[in-house]
Scaffold this active site. Structure first.
Site, PDB file in Angstrom:
ATOM      1  N   GLU A   1      -8.698   5.958  -8.890  1.00 60.20           N
ATOM      2  CA  GLU A   1      -8.699   4.928  -8.473  1.00 60.20           C
ATOM      3  C   GLU A   1     -10.221   4.571  -8.620  1.00 60.20           C
ATOM      4  OE1 GLU A   1      -6.387   5.099  -4.624  1.00 60.20           O
ATOM      5  OE2 GLU A   1      -4.664   5.281  -6.611  1.00 60.20           O
TER       6      GLU A   1
ATOM      7  N   ASP B   1      -5.714  11.224  -0.317  1.00 62.59           N
ATOM      8  CA  ASP B   1      -4.669   9.986   0.750  1.00 62.59           C
ATOM      9  C   ASP B   1      -5.155  10.683   2.423  1.00 62.59           C
ATOM     10  OD1 ASP B   1      -4.890   8.365  -1.475  1.00 62.59           O
ATOM     11  OD2 ASP B   1      -2.673   8.072  -1.186  1.00 62.59           O
TER      12      ASP B   1
ATOM     13  N   HIS C   1      -8.771   7.209   1.549  1.00 62.54           N
ATOM     14  CA  HIS C   1      -9.473   7.871   1.180  1.00 62.54           C
ATOM     15  C   HIS C   1     -10.250   9.247   1.706  1.00 62.54           C
ATOM     16  CE1 HIS C   1      -8.623   6.067  -3.056  1.00 62.54           C
ATOM     17  NE2 HIS C   1      -7.267   7.154  -2.904  1.00 62.54           N
TER      18      HIS C   1
END
Length: 588
Positions: free
Chosen positions: A335, A359, A525
């Site tokens: 991401e 995550d 994260h």
């Protein structure tokens, strides 16, 4: 050819001739040689080569000799200095005044000559001039002819050298954004001032259409692609397709998707570091790459709503092998979370091991686990744990299938063997991506990390008005009973890679409980590395002038520049913030 960054060793000496200096020359130079030998025999660069040291051309007793040493170091790509001495020297005359690299000074603890007095004097000069320096002073008095480096001194020298090398390895490299901001995630709003001023890095960016351009125009090695297809068919297990029936792709469509994601990996790698083969194919510009030490791929949602996702690419870039064999890993952020990418980079440069991107998904309390599964947590899991799970990609080294002394580890590529590679592949499958989330398809990575590995979870955050701050949580991976794991894992997306993590609690602050760790984590994260490296991270952060707002490292292991103590000795966290704020970024 780009030189490795080196550590410069500076033997300083009492400048008085006609007896004093002459009597100290051999001992002083031998100290320098012993430090260089310690570093070169213990530490390695990410490519596996021993770390190189450069020793000053002579002992340093006066300013001209300090200047000669400085000139040699400038030509030798020295990224940090260690000054050593057994005696009194002239403080500000012999010090290295380079403001943009780290410095350390080892003053020999002996009674015959006042090495400790010089250490205190020169550290005072460093503080006055605003050039931080680490002070190293052995706990026990040594004999004047003792050539051994005490264990406590070794520990500090190596901790300093590891962190200092990380600053040198980052300098003049790039972070490459493939795409832009993913789903409004703050970490993927890339801040070039942070990279430039704190890390000495530049930022580069390519649109994700670069992937389709290179595919359409054949800007990749076709021979490697054919070899990769054969390897994937032989070694990659396609997992269970958990999609709704109307979203399941045909066998032919999946075959095309495998071709697509393999090309994505090749193109992502070539974008980062280049590929000489492309020049042979007539693509000279693309062959040079972007000199990227770390990169990130936006993916969601503009790409993944239409094309296969980046999970396979991200997984194998972060993994230490592919169809070309065992190799060092890349550092690659899901991401385009640049801040988690930098967290991974810090970990990687300190350990030379691949990094888990995850995550920080769920805190499972003992009560919640018992309610859902009927199982009472025990051992390291007794206080609860965190579910770390990335949305489809993770280094295969994160399986924990490599071993050392019979225990699961994540280790440098030069220690990895083919049996461990096979174990990682056998314990991983690649299910078709969840097309409700990833409409364009692709293949996720699915495995369970083995338990009882010491790990450190890290996150860099940006705070408006302050700048970057670092969080560190040391702990252990967990191995839950199989039925408990499946019950908990199936409540998320069981096609993704899972790590169960129990941080080490201290009973105070953010580490009063596992819930408090989760509640104080600064972003969605985290970067997880093998080993308890919190002390090394704290040392590195102080070099870069990044305060640490949360850690569970024992106070006796904290090693920062000496002038940090002048900002206060009772509340080290506040002193760290004040020191970093006053001194400002390393490269500003």
């Amino acid at each position: 050819m780009i030189q490795h960054p080196r550590i410069g060793i500076r033997p300083t000496i009492d400048g008085r001739r006609q007896g004093v200096r002459e009597s100290l020359e051999v001992q002083t130079m031998n100290m320098a040689k012993s430090v260089a030998d310690l570093i070169s025999s213990t530490l390695k660069y990410p490519d596996g080569e021993p770390v190189e040291c450069v020793i000053s051309p002579s002992t340093i007793g006066r300013v001209p000799e300090a200047a000669a040493s400085h000139e040699l170091f400038k030509k030798s790509n020295v990224c940090a200095t260690i000054t050593v001495t057994p005696c009194w020297c002239y403080g500000s005359e012999t010090m290295d005044m380079s403001p943009d690299i780290p410095h350390a000074i080892w003053g020999f603890n002996g009674t015959e000559r006042p090495g400790a007095v010089y250490l205190a004097a020169v550290l005072a000069s460093h503080a006055q001039k605003g050039i931080p320096a680490f002070g190293i002073y052995g706990r026990d008095v040594q004999e004047a002819n003792d050539t051994d480096i005490p264990e406590d001194v070794k520990e500090k020298l190596l901790r300093y050298a590891r962190a200092a090398l990380a600053t040198g390895l980052m300098r003049d490299t790039a972070y490459l954004s493939m795409g832009s901001v993913s789903m409004g995630i703050g970490g993927s709003i890339v801040n070039p001032d942070f990279f430039q001023e704190y890390l000495g890095m530049r930022n580069e960016s390519v649109d994700m259409t670069e992937f389709t351009r290179r595919m359409d125009r054949g800007i990749y090695d076709p021979e490697e692609f054919e070899r990769a297809m054969v390897w994937v068919k032989e070694h990659i297990k396609e997992g269970v397709d958990r999609n709704r029936e109307d979203l399941i792709l045909s066998k032919e469509e999946k075959e095309k998707q495998w071709e697509f994601v393999i090309k994505m990996f090749m193109i992502g790698r070539d974008l980062m570091v280049g590929n000489p083969r492309l020049a042979e194919l007539g693509f000279e510009e693309e062959a040079v790459g972007h000199h990227a030490l770390v990169a990130g791929f936006q993916g969601q949602r503009q790409w993944t709503d239409h094309f296969p996702n980046g999970d396979f690419m991200e997984t194998f870039l972060n993994t230490q092998f592919d169809w070309n064999g065992i190799r060092k890993p890349f550092v690659f952020a899901t991401e385009n979370d640049s801040l988690n990418g930098v967290s991974m980079l810090f970990n990687y440069l300190l350990t030379n091991t691949p990094q888990i991107f995850a995550d920080v998904r769920t805190y499972w309390s003992p009560e919640a686990v018992e309610r859902v599964t009927g199982y009472t947590l025990e051992g390291r899991a007794a206080a609860g744990f965190l579910h770390l799970i990335n949305s489809g990609s993770c280094t295969l080294d994160g399986t924990g299938q490599a071993t050392r002394d019979g225990k699961p580890v994540m280790k440098p590529f030069w220690e990895l063997d083919e049996s461990e590679v096979q174990a990682m592949l056998e314990n991983t499958d690649f299910p078709p991506a969840n097309r409700e989330y990833f409409r364009g398809g692709g293949f996720s990575t699915r495995f369970l990390t083995k338990g009882d590995m010491p790990v450190t979870m890290v996150r860099l955050n940006l705070l408006k008005g302050v700048g970057p701050v670092l969080q560190i949580a040391e702990g252990y991976t967990l191995e839950l009973p199989e039925d408990v794991h499946h019950t908990l894992d199936n409540r998320t997306d069981s096609g993704w890679p899972t790590t169960w993590f129990a941080p080490r609690l201290t009973g105070k602050g953010a580490f009063k409980s596992v819930y408090d760790v989760m509640n104080n984590w600064g972003a969605n994260h985290g970067a997880i590395t093998y080993g308890h490296i919190g002390a090394d991270l704290i040392t590195l952060a102080s070099m870069l002038r990044i305060p640490v707002n949360m850690h569970n490292v024992p106070e006796e292991d904290i090693f920062r520049p000496k002038n940090w103590s002048l900002f206060g000795t009772e509340d080290l966290e506040s002193a760290d913030y004040r020191a970093c704020q006053l001194l400002g970024p390393l490269h500003k």
